[in-house]
Design a protein around this motif. Structure first.
Motif, short mmCIF file in Angstrom:
data_model
loop_
_atom_site.label_atom_id
_atom_site.label_comp_id
_atom_site.label_asym_id
_atom_site.label_seq_id
_atom_site.Cartn_x
_atom_site.Cartn_y
_atom_site.Cartn_z
N THR A 58 58.57 -23.34 72.77
CA THR A 58 59.59 -23.20 71.73
C THR A 58 59.32 -24.10 70.52
O THR A 58 60.06 -24.05 69.54
CB THR A 58 60.98 -23.53 72.30
N ALA A 59 58.29 -24.92 70.60
CA ALA A 59 57.95 -25.82 69.50
C ALA A 59 57.17 -25.05 68.43
O ALA A 59 56.69 -23.94 68.66
CB ALA A 59 57.10 -26.98 70.02
N PRO A 60 57.04 -25.61 67.23
CA PRO A 60 56.20 -24.98 66.21
C PRO A 60 54.77 -24.76 66.74
O PRO A 60 54.29 -25.50 67.61
CB PRO A 60 56.21 -25.99 65.06
N VAL A 61 54.12 -23.75 66.21
CA VAL A 61 52.78 -23.38 66.69
C VAL A 61 51.82 -24.57 66.63
O VAL A 61 51.08 -24.85 67.58
CB VAL A 61 52.22 -22.20 65.88
N ALA A 62 51.82 -25.28 65.52
CA ALA A 62 50.90 -26.41 65.36
C ALA A 62 51.16 -27.48 66.41
O ALA A 62 50.22 -28.09 66.95
CB ALA A 62 51.04 -27.00 63.96
N THR A 63 52.42 -27.71 66.74
CA THR A 63 52.77 -28.72 67.74
C THR A 63 52.30 -28.29 69.12
O THR A 63 51.74 -29.10 69.89
CB THR A 63 54.29 -28.96 67.76
N LEU A 64 52.53 -27.03 69.46
CA LEU A 64 52.09 -26.51 70.75
C LEU A 64 50.58 -26.65 70.92
O LEU A 64 50.10 -27.16 71.95
CB LEU A 64 52.51 -25.05 70.89
N LEU A 65 49.83 -26.20 69.93
CA LEU A 65 48.36 -26.25 70.04
C LEU A 65 47.85 -27.68 70.06
O LEU A 65 46.92 -28.01 70.80
CB LEU A 65 47.74 -25.47 68.89
N ALA A 66 48.47 -28.56 69.25
CA ALA A 66 48.04 -29.96 69.22
C ALA A 66 48.32 -30.64 70.55
O ALA A 66 47.47 -31.39 71.07
CB ALA A 66 48.73 -30.70 68.09
N ALA A 67 49.50 -30.40 71.12
CA ALA A 67 49.86 -31.03 72.38
C ALA A 67 48.96 -30.55 73.52
O ALA A 67 48.49 -31.34 74.35
CB ALA A 67 51.32 -30.74 72.71
#
Length: 253
Positions: free
Chosen positions: A134-143
């Motif tokens: 549910t996080a922004p795409v950039a946050t999901l991929l970075a995490a």
């Protein structure tokens, strides 16, 4: 670049040939592969995040998407790290001298400690990925990418100088004692700095890296004491333990 090629060959299903057929493995190339492992881990982690993103965009429930993504990551690594985690759990859970623990690990069957550990770790990974869906795409991929890199950074600590191989043969004896202590520390420091900028909440990323590092240091200390040294299974356990811990912290933000 042979070290990177070997890391890709060892740690993924990609058909990369790092050593010519009939040639012996150069210990320096094997040591370089351990140093490149976080880069490969970051690629696998980023791919895992992309799977979650694609599945949830297609309408798959986040928890199901997280579980399928965790399964995809296992397929991408031939299940090698999970196998190492399972064998390490069984070895640590048995009674007797180090030789008995190493025998249990070498037998390859999944005992109760292995089964419970796998259920907890894979379930935790799936739940954390679901929360990040549910996080922004950039946050999901970075995490996801960060957790994959942090997990493999633990390889260098487990294979640091002064830690012998617990038994002859296998990956453990090939890379045991091959890494200066600063390699793992440098990777953790670089990843912590990168995480401070890539993950929302500047304290959350470094905390994730720090927790993963502490757990890997503890695992390495305990397995060296219990087994008499390190094995390839310990590398897999370090990867799963560190990566999962980082993923949980990042999912709580």
């Amino acid at each position: 670049m042979r070290g990177l090629a070997l890391a890709l060959s060892w740690l993924t299903v990609l058909p990369v040939r790092a050593v010519p057929l009939g040639s012996a493995l150069d210990p320096r190339t094997a040591a370089a592969a351990i140093r490149w492992a976080p880069v490969v881990g970051g690629l696998i982690g980023g791919g895992t995040g992309a799977v979650v993103l694609g599945l949830t965009a297609a309408g798959v429930p986040p928890l199901v998407g997280g579980l399928l993504a965790a399964g995809a990551a296992a397929l991408a690594t031939r299940g090698m790290h999970l196998d190492g985690l399972a064998d390490t759990a069984d070895g640590l859970g048995c009674y007797g001298p180090p030789e008995r623990a190493l025998t249990v690990m070498r037998e390859g069957g999944a005992g109760p400690f292995a089964v419970v550990t796998l259920l907890v770790v894979v379930g935790t990974q799936a739940a954390a990925l679901a929360a990040l869906a549910t996080a922004p795409v950039a946050t999901l991929l970075a995490a996801a990418g960060l957790s994959g890199a942090v997990g493999r950074a633990g390889f260098a600590w487990c294979a640091r100088r002064g830690v012998p191989a617990a038994r002859p043969g296998g990956l453990g004896s090939t890379v045991a004692g091959s890494q200066p202590v600063w390699v793992a520390v440098a990777w953790w420091a670089v990843l912590a700095c990168a995480a401070a900028f890539a993950v929302p909440g500047r304290w959350l990323g470094p905390l994730a890296v720090g927790l993963a590092a502490v757990l890997v240091v503890g695992l390495s200390w305990h397995t060296r004491r219990r087994f008499g040294g390190m094995t390839g299974d310990v590398l897999g356990a370090a990867s799963e333990l560190g990566g999962t811990a980082a993923l949980v912290v990042l999912a709580t933000g």
